[in-house]
Design a protein around this motif. Structure first.
Motif, PDB file in Angstrom:
ATOM      1  N   ILE A 281       0.928  -1.212  -0.117  1.00  0.00           N
ATOM      2  CA  ILE A 281      -0.022  -0.014   0.109  1.00  0.00           C
ATOM      3  C   ILE A 281       0.826   1.106  -0.014  1.00  0.00           C
ATOM      4  O   ILE A 281       1.591   1.520   1.029  1.00  0.00           O
ATOM      5  N   LEU A 282       0.877   1.995  -0.962  1.00  0.00           N
ATOM      6  CA  LEU A 282       1.780   3.250  -1.119  1.00  0.00           C
ATOM      7  C   LEU A 282       0.788   4.327  -0.782  1.00  0.00           C
ATOM      8  O   LEU A 282      -0.349   4.949  -1.237  1.00  0.00           O
ATOM      9  N   ALA A 283       1.342   4.933   0.425  1.00  0.00           N
ATOM     10  CA  ALA A 283       0.586   6.109   1.174  1.00  0.00           C
ATOM     11  C   ALA A 283       1.254   7.185   1.206  1.00  0.00           C
ATOM     12  O   ALA A 283       1.558   7.991   2.216  1.00  0.00           O
ATOM     13  N   THR A 284       2.081   7.517  -0.272  1.00  0.00           N
ATOM     14  CA  THR A 284       2.985   8.550  -0.357  1.00  0.00           C
ATOM     15  C   THR A 284       2.380   9.563  -1.225  1.00  0.00           C
ATOM     16  O   THR A 284       1.343   9.068  -2.110  1.00  0.00           O
ATOM     17  N   PRO A 285       2.957  10.757  -1.391  1.00  0.00           N
ATOM     18  CA  PRO A 285       2.344  11.614  -2.601  1.00  0.00           C
ATOM     19  C   PRO A 285       2.489  11.098  -3.768  1.00  0.00           C
ATOM     20  O   PRO A 285       3.266  10.275  -3.913  1.00  0.00           O
ATOM     21  N   ALA A 286       1.634  11.386  -4.780  1.00  0.00           N
ATOM     22  CA  ALA A 286       1.497  10.632  -6.002  1.00  0.00           C
ATOM     23  C   ALA A 286       2.751  10.691  -6.754  1.00  0.00           C
ATOM     24  O   ALA A 286       3.168   9.781  -7.440  1.00  0.00           O
TER      25      ALA A 286
END
Length: 478
Positions: A281-286
């Protein structure tokens, strides 16, 4: 075994980890964050001063109660009784107009003016502009092929003057964007719905307000809520919960690349080591997510990087109330783009949330940075900018007792025209990568509840992938 990694320790990432543990209790969950602290843009500075305490928010300072995901998470974390609403006794909000503060007219429902008497009395719109606003009641809905900008839409319904003087400053306070570039479908889609369903924004807003009368948001006492000692309470409660449920939390851990071998994701760290997971799950800025996925899926990476961001800053200043030339008799003021000021808005925090400052003191926050605007990128210059704004508008010439400056590089995603198509391309690309999900404010909502919900939706995607794996490898009955 289901091994899940969440990359990014802001509110979206921590929420994703929380819902992953809740819905997939047997999963092995790891959360990594490149910074030395948790929370991302949520950061609270609790300052003791003169036998009192100031609660200074560096990023967002509250969350919307009408979006249920923030209230729901706080309830599950045991924070319900610690949520405070805004001051109900001094609710004035002002708009800077030709260098003077004029009160925002009453009756704004979903940003749309519905109180005819208040609009007739306001000095924010000329009589010609008010007459133009009245055409909203009689002009038919326009058939639009595709999306249109927020500025174009409001201008054709209510007139350009109403947009620039009333709607644009409120919108900018939310998105820090250029309304003539922002996608209506991605920011305020309900406005188009009001037009098509009721034939008039004002008529539709009146109908919606009448239907909602008496329907309080569950668990809320105000339109906006915040914990007693700051939004960091939510982050702290999440971290404590995750730690007590055997979730691995790793700060100061920088991810450099994501690749894949068969059905396993390989997460390479900056120190050269690699970790192996079933789901990511990538919860970083786009744009950060795009960089990490560049080798895995160049086309998806380019799409993610195409989402623009604006840099912002907040400057909080503390004064003695007796030193101020005017009372802070409201929540603060917003500044239209056409005013040409370097600041975007000013919150009178100690009035809006009296519990955030000791009696006799004023806590003021100046918000700086909007799309298309260059801001000075140093604490000293930002502090001087804020002091200049307060001197120009409020006549404050004394030095603050103390101040805090927070700078956020590329912090506010811009949902510009074309954003819905970007989301479609992202969703289509993710179908090629089972077990990969995205969360955060870059996609379908920028507020805290939206970020929390994005983490929950990312877990639903991962859970769907986990179930499909079980079904795929289910042994045949003998």
């Amino acid at each position: 075994m289901n091994r899940i990694i969440v990359i990014g320790g802001g509110i979206a990432g921590l929420s994703a980890a929380y819902y992953a543990k809740k819905n997939i209790p047997d999963a092995t969950i790891t959360v990594v964050e490149s910074d030395s602290r948790w929370g991302g843009k949520i950061t609270t500075d609790r300052v003791s001063f003169d036998n009192g305490q100031f609660i200074i928010e560096g990023g967002p300072d509250t969350f919307l109660a009408s979006k249920p995901w923030g209230v729901a998470l706080c309830k599950e974390l045991g924070l319900s009784e610690r949520l405070n609403g805004t001051n109900p006794n001094q609710k004035n909000t002002y708009v800077l107009n030709k260098g003077k503060l004029l009160p925002l007219p009453d009756g704004l429902a979903m940003m749309i003016p519905t109180n005819v008497e208040a609009i007739l009395k306001t000095r924010l719109v000329s009589w010609f502009g008010k007459a133009r606003m009245g055409f909203d009641f009689v002009q038919p809905a326009k058939a639009v092929n595709g999306d249109e900008s927020l500025g174009t839409f409001v201008s054709r319904r209510l007139g350009r003057e109403a947009y620039e003087n009333l709607i644009e400053p409120l919108m900018s306070g939310i998105y820090a964007g250029d309304g003539d570039q922002l996608s209506l479908a991605s920011t305020f889609p309900y406005l188009r719905d009001l037009e098509t369903k009721y034939g008039s924004l004002a008529r539709g807003a009146l109908k919606m307000r009448a239907q909602s009368n008496g329907k309080a948001v569950q668990g809320s006492r105000s339109a906006f809520l915040t914990p007693t000692t700051g939004l960091a309470e939510i982050v702290e409660a999440l971290v404590k919960h995750l730690q007590s449920n055997d979730v691995s939390l790793r700060l100061s851990t920088l991810v450099s690349q994501i690749s894949k071998i068969d059905s396993r994701y390989i997460v390479k760290l900056e120190d050269g080591s690699s970790l192996e997971f079933d789901s990511v799950i990538l919860a970083t800025p786009a744009y950060v997510s795009g960089t990490l996925l560049a080798s895995l899926d160049p086309e998806l990476a380019a799409t993610l990087k195409s989402i623009p961001y604006a840099s912002t800053a907040t400057v909080s200043l503390v004064y003695r109330q007796s030193d101020l030339p005017r009372p802070l008799d409201g929540y603060g003021y917003v500044i239209p783009r056409r005013e040409g000021r370097k600041a975007l808005a000013c919150t009178w925090t100690s009035t809006k949330f009296p519990h955030r400052a000791p009696e006799g003191y004023a806590l003021i926050r100046v918000f700086v940075g909007r799309a298309g605007q260059d801001i000075p990128w140093s604490e000293n210059k930002l502090l001087e900018l804020a002091k200049e704004e307060l001197q120009l508008t409020l006549g404050i010439s004394v030095e603050p007792l103390f101040s805090r400056v927070f700078m956020w590089d590329k912090a506010m995603p811009q949902y510009n025209l074309g954003h819905p198509e970007i989301l479609k391309r992202i969703d289509a690309a993710l179908e090629n990568h089972p077990g990969l999900a995205l969360a955060g404010n870059g996609y379908r909502g920028i507020g805290i509840p939206d970020c929390i919900h994005s983490g929950e939706l990312a877990v639903e995607r991962v859970l769907k992938f986990s179930r499909s794996k079980v079904e795929t490898f289910q042994p045949a009955n003998l």
